[in-house]
Design a protein around this motif. Structure first.
Motif, PDB file in Angstrom:
ATOM      1  N   SER A 108      33.719  19.012   6.699  1.00 52.38           N
ATOM      2  CA  SER A 108      32.392  19.558   6.951  1.00 52.38           C
ATOM      3  C   SER A 108      32.428  20.173   8.347  1.00 52.38           C
ATOM      4  CB  SER A 108      31.330  18.471   6.813  1.00 52.38           C
ATOM      5  OG  SER A 108      30.035  19.024   6.898  1.00 52.38           O
TER       6      SER A 108
ATOM      7  N   ALA B 164      27.002  22.218   9.658  1.00 51.45           N
ATOM      8  CA  ALA B 164      26.196  21.662   8.567  1.00 51.45           C
ATOM      9  C   ALA B 164      24.887  21.059   9.076  1.00 51.45           C
ATOM     10  CB  ALA B 164      26.985  20.591   7.813  1.00 51.45           C
ATOM     11  N   TYR B 165      24.802  20.778  10.358  1.00 51.81           N
ATOM     12  CA  TYR B 165      23.619  20.103  10.893  1.00 51.81           C
ATOM     13  C   TYR B 165      22.418  21.036  10.976  1.00 51.81           C
ATOM     14  CZ  TYR B 165      26.051  15.816  12.203  1.00 51.81           C
ATOM     15  OH  TYR B 165      26.730  14.626  12.168  1.00 51.81           O
TER      16      TYR B 165
ATOM     17  N   THR C 272      21.520  17.175   7.669  1.00 55.98           N
ATOM     18  CA  THR C 272      22.535  18.215   7.434  1.00 55.98           C
ATOM     19  C   THR C 272      21.987  19.242   6.443  1.00 55.98           C
ATOM     20  OG1 THR C 272      23.528  16.766   5.772  1.00 55.98           O
ATOM     21  CG2 THR C 272      24.545  16.795   7.950  1.00 55.98           C
TER      22      THR C 272
ATOM     23  N   ALA D 153      26.058  23.052   4.411  1.00 51.71           N
ATOM     24  CA  ALA D 153      24.980  22.124   4.071  1.00 51.71           C
ATOM     25  C   ALA D 153      24.943  21.861   2.569  1.00 51.71           C
ATOM     26  CB  ALA D 153      23.644  22.685   4.561  1.00 51.71           C
TER      27      ALA D 153
ATOM     28  N   GLU E 129      27.509  19.437   1.526  1.00 50.69           N
ATOM     29  CA  GLU E 129      27.100  18.070   1.877  1.00 50.69           C
ATOM     30  C   GLU E 129      26.237  17.460   0.768  1.00 50.69           C
ATOM     31  OE1 GLU E 129      27.373  15.957   4.605  1.00 50.69           O
ATOM     32  OE2 GLU E 129      28.450  17.182   6.079  1.00 50.69           O
TER      33      GLU E 129
ATOM     34  N   ARG F  64      33.107  16.169  10.716  1.00 46.44           N
ATOM     35  CA  ARG F  64      32.211  17.194  11.264  1.00 46.44           C
ATOM     36  C   ARG F  64      32.654  17.563  12.675  1.00 46.44           C
ATOM     37  NH1 ARG F  64      26.895  13.883   9.337  1.00 46.44           N
ATOM     38  NH2 ARG F  64      27.069  14.306   7.076  1.00 46.44           N
TER      39      ARG F  64
END
Length: 349
Positions: free
Chosen positions: A109, A113-114, A129, A142, A145, A164
């Motif tokens: 990831s 992605a956050y 995420t 994202a 995830e 991450r």
């Protein structure tokens, strides 16, 4: 252990293969890539496969772990292509791992992605995420995830790890970074301390960086130790434009966000830059990550500072560094840059 590394010829992939090859508990490595490399390394066999179309289950059969790193940054002008490779391809990797009975899945990831977060305090792995919807990279990271959320629910017997990392740099990946984000008009001669006139000081721009070798060590630990869940991976310190100016022996010039974005958008629309302006929006919204879980649970400590990683990137850009894999091919000079122009800046995979 027998470990399959999907996306084994890129920046992180080559480093992960090297780290695994040094581990006595890893007896066999299978490197999977769309284009087979000239690079060879001990205990590693190569398989040519596209995650979006080829049969992966047979490649994964008998593996103790699958490390999924394959990801397309380009073509930024064709988001359907990156979605097919990155999202649908990831889903096919996960499905194949389940069908082959692989007991551990380690997925790459990203900080990207956050959801947007603070710059003045670090957040841990529980931060949402949901990405930044204005950038294909954030949307895709994202979405994967969420796919993994379902996968973990449906396959509780498979150990799933989500890595991450922040921005991952090393010398031999510098030319790849230039091709992906800077384009053919970035002059090698200027990329060295004392030659760049200034660094734009853009409000909110703060970067977390990790050397590829340190990121690879985190992946090795995730493969070989009985851990699960998400891990933030980054070195100290967090870098801002003033730090970059210090590295380059130059000064900063204040540039408003809107002006910087407009310049980047113009460059992208005119096919002068390969990176879409949404990536700029994403970078300004990334939270600062807390990395204590990686240190406490994985036992991971980076050997290189973020300064070290940036210095390698700068040196590699100036020297046109690379290695014998398709993603990491060194700078080919004017002929190579003309090819980048002919095939569309940011317009090819």
């Amino acid at each position: 252990m027998r470990v399959v590394v999907v996306g084994a010829t890129g920046n992180v992939g080559t480093s992960v293969v090297r780290a695994l090859s040094r581990d006595e508990d890893v007896t066999s490595i299978v490197g999977v890539a769309r284009r087979l490399p000239g690079w060879r390394i001990d205990r590693t066999d190569w398989r040519q496969a596209d995650v979006a179309s080829d049969d992966l289950t047979r490649i994964f059969d008998g593996a103790d772990a699958v490390v999924h790193l394959a990801w397309l940054f380009q073509p930024t002008r064709d988001p359907a292509t990156t979605w097919r490779a990155n999202v649908l391809g990831s889903m096919r990797v996960f499905r194949a791992a389940a069908e082959a009975g692989v007991p551990a899945l380690v997925h790459a990831s990203s900080v990207g992605a956050y959801s947007p977060g603070p710059k003045d305090r670090p957040v841990d792995e529980s931060w949402p995420t949901h990405g930044w919807p204005g950038a294909a990279y954030g949307r895709e990271k994202a979405y994967v995830e969420r796919v993994l959320d379902v996968f973990e629910h449906d396959h509780p017997g498979i150990r799933v790890v989500r890595m991450r990392p922040g921005f991952v740099f090393q010398r031999v990946a510098a030319t790849e970074q230039r091709r992906l984000f800077g384009g053919p008009f970035v002059p090698r001669r200027l990329i060295r301390p004392g030659r760049i006139p200034f660094v734009p000081d853009i409000p909110g721009l703060r970067l977390q960086v990790v050397h590829a070798d340190d990121a690879a060590e985190a992946y090795r630990l995730a493969v070989t130790r009985p851990v699960k869940g998400a891990f933030n991976i980054a070195a100290e310190p967090v870098l801002d434009p003033h730090d970059l100016a210090q590295l380059l022996h130059t000064r900063t010039v204040r540039v408003p966000r809107g002006v910087a974005r407009a310049a980047m958008a113009a460059g992208w629309h005119m096919r002068l830059l390969p990176a879409a302006p949404g990536l700029f929006d994403l970078a300004l919204r990334l939270p600062v990550m807390k990395v204590e879980r990686a240190k406490d649970v994985l036992g991971w400590t980076p050997r290189h500072s973020s300064w070290d990683a940036m210095r390698e990137l700068i040196d590699g850009l100036h020297d046109g560094a690379g290695m014998d894999t398709a993603p990491l091919a060194p700078d080919r000079g004017p002929a190579g840059r003309l090819k980048e122009l002919a095939t569309g800046v940011g317009g090819r995979a």
